[in-house]
Design an enzyme around this catalytic site. Structure first.
Site, PDB file in Angstrom:
ATOM      1  N   ILE A   4       9.060  14.165 -24.305  1.00 36.89           N
ATOM      2  CA  ILE A   4       9.750  12.834 -24.688  1.00 36.89           C
ATOM      3  C   ILE A   4       8.581  11.852 -25.357  1.00 36.89           C
ATOM      4  CG2 ILE A   4      10.135  10.484 -23.487  1.00 36.89           C
ATOM      5  CD1 ILE A   4      12.282  12.553 -22.884  1.00 36.89           C
ATOM      6  N   GLU A 131      16.261  -5.972  -7.591  1.00 35.53           N
ATOM      7  CA  GLU A 131      15.184  -5.005  -6.755  1.00 35.53           C
ATOM      8  C   GLU A 131      14.295  -6.015  -6.246  1.00 35.53           C
ATOM      9  OE1 GLU A 131      11.539  -2.802  -5.747  1.00 35.53           O
ATOM     10  OE2 GLU A 131      11.967  -4.389  -7.106  1.00 35.53           O
ATOM     11  N   GLU A 132      13.782  -6.960  -7.004  1.00 38.99           N
ATOM     12  CA  GLU A 132      12.875  -8.108  -6.562  1.00 38.99           C
ATOM     13  C   GLU A 132      13.226  -8.661  -5.455  1.00 38.99           C
ATOM     14  OE1 GLU A 132      10.004  -7.092  -7.459  1.00 38.99           O
ATOM     15  OE2 GLU A 132       9.858  -6.418  -9.431  1.00 38.99           O
ATOM     16  N   ASP A 279       7.438  12.264 -19.726  1.00 35.40           N
ATOM     17  CA  ASP A 279       7.520  14.075 -19.828  1.00 35.40           C
ATOM     18  C   ASP A 279       7.742  14.481 -18.646  1.00 35.40           C
ATOM     19  OD1 ASP A 279       7.022  13.599 -22.417  1.00 35.40           O
ATOM     20  OD2 ASP A 279       4.928  14.137 -22.318  1.00 35.40           O
TER      21      ASP A 279
HETATM   22  N1  PHE Z   1       9.198  -2.033  -5.795  1.00 35.64           N
HETATM   23  C1  PHE Z   1       7.693  -2.581  -5.987  1.00 35.64           C
HETATM   24  C2  PHE Z   1       7.994  -3.761  -6.963  1.00 35.64           C
HETATM   25  O1  PHE Z   1       9.015  -3.788  -7.767  1.00 35.64           O
HETATM   26  C3  PHE Z   1       6.742  -1.789  -6.899  1.00 35.64           C
HETATM   27  C4  PHE Z   1       6.495  -0.500  -5.876  1.00 35.64           C
HETATM   28  C5  PHE Z   1       7.097   0.809  -6.351  1.00 35.64           C
HETATM   29  C6  PHE Z   1       5.649  -0.544  -4.813  1.00 35.64           C
HETATM   30  C7  PHE Z   1       6.755   1.845  -5.675  1.00 35.64           C
HETATM   31  C8  PHE Z   1       5.258   0.584  -4.111  1.00 35.64           C
HETATM   32  C9  PHE Z   1       6.020   1.848  -4.423  1.00 35.64           C
HETATM   33  O2  PHE Z   1       7.613  -4.829  -6.980  1.00 35.64           O
HETATM   34 ZN    ZN Z   2       8.273  -5.894  -8.592  1.00 39.11          ZN
HETATM   35 ZN    ZN Z   3       9.201  -2.662  -9.150  1.00 35.86          ZN
HETATM   36 CA    CA Z   4       5.568  12.777 -24.440  1.00 38.09          CA
END
Ligand code: PHE
Ligand code: ZN
Ligand code: ZN
Ligand code: CA
Ligand code: ZN
Length: 297
Positions: A4, A131-132, A279
């Protein structure tokens, strides 16, 4: 698997940065920069021949969106999913967290199309919203599946923060071989972990396990018994002297000093870590898509 291009991955990060800059400095759930990010990724996938769906949901009084992209072909009863959250926090543009994971899986998906890959398993990519706010988009997706559709998903790969500026090379400890954190993941997680570890071993980069505790979007998948895995280059934690001896970088400094901050910009990325992880993602998708995930079909 293809090599990649980290330049191509970084070009996506430049686009995500521009989107944040044009939309009040972030790409957060419920803010215009989030939907603009979805539309950017969707446009690239549609042009490459993916079948895309935008799934909406509501959280905290705002509409959130997941982008789901299917590559036609493969055994639909044996689906390998690869996902990353596309939203940022409101404090900043979210380029390492999680432009990096989003851009790396986008470039992997585009490589699938460029090679016109005909995998044994069906390939599906996902960019998660909110997600946050507590894994809201991925949780909505998993909960919205029928039992039959859920059973078709035989593996899930997650990439959240894969270009931290003071990087570690962490692999989700699906077999709990480190014996820390939570217990082992669903059967099959160990296979995913070993394929990822095999890639890094092949390029001579040591890895370490990291807690498989559900702190990113693989959580709702393992809660339903779906095998999962992924990589991570570190967030608010501090690199130890032993880790600096292993990987270089700065002992006593955070893996990502701009975690959840305004300075998580395109300057907040280690190109080598981003390249190696991109990759690794392609290697893992190519390797795992060739065989059977042990699905019902
Ligand atoms: N999910 C967390 C975030 O977005 C980051 C994270 C990823 C923490 C994987 C631990 C393991 O802030
Ligand atoms: Zn985050
Ligand atoms: Zn994150
Ligand atoms: Ca690469
Ligand atoms: Zn392990």
């Amino acid at each position: 698997a293809p090599d990649i291009s980290v330049a191509a991955v970084k070009a996506h990060l430049t686009q995500l940065q521009s989107i944040a800059t044009a939309n009040g400095g972030n790409r957060a759930h419920g803010r215009p920069g989030y939907l603009a990010s979805v539309n950017y990724v969707k446009g690239r996938l549609d042009a490459a021949g993916f079948t895309t769906v935008v799934q909406s949901f509501t959280y905290g009084g705002a509409t959130g969106y997941n982008l789901i992209a299917d590559w036609p072909g493969g055994d639909v009863n044996d689906v390998l999913m690869t996902g990353a959250h596309l939203d940022s926090v409101t404090a900043g543009p979210g380029i390492n967290d999680n432009g990096t994971g989003s851009a790396a899986i986008l470039e992997t998906a585009l490589a699938v199309a460029a090679q016109d890959l005909t995998p044994g398993r069906h390939l599906r990519f996902a960019w998660w919203g909110a997600e946050e706010q507590g894994l809201r988009g991925s949780t909505h997706y998993v909960n919205s599946l029928t039992a039959a559709a859920r059973a078709q998903i035989t593996g899930y790969l997650n990439f959240d923060m894969v270009g931290s500026p003071n990087p570690g090379y962490f692999v989700y400890d699906g077999d709990n071989s480190d014996g820390t954190g939570s217990g082992p993941g669903p059967a099959g997680s160990a296979v995913i972990e070993s394929v990822i570890e095999g890639y890094f071993a092949g390029i001579g980069v040591p890895t370490r396990g990291t807690d498989f505790d559900g702190r990113s979007d693989y959580g709702p998948f393992i809660a339903r018994g779906i095998p999962a895995g992924g990589t991570f280059t570190g967030a608010e934690g501090t690199k130890t002297s032993a880790q600096a001896a292993l990987w270089g970088g700065t002992a006593g400094a955070r893996f990502d000093p701009c975690y959840h901050a305004a300075c998580d910009t395109t300057s907040n990325v280690d190109d080598t870590a981003l390249d190696r992880n991109s990759d690794a993602i392609a290697h893992t998708v190519w390797t795992l898509s060739a065989g059977s995930g042990g699905g019902p079909g």
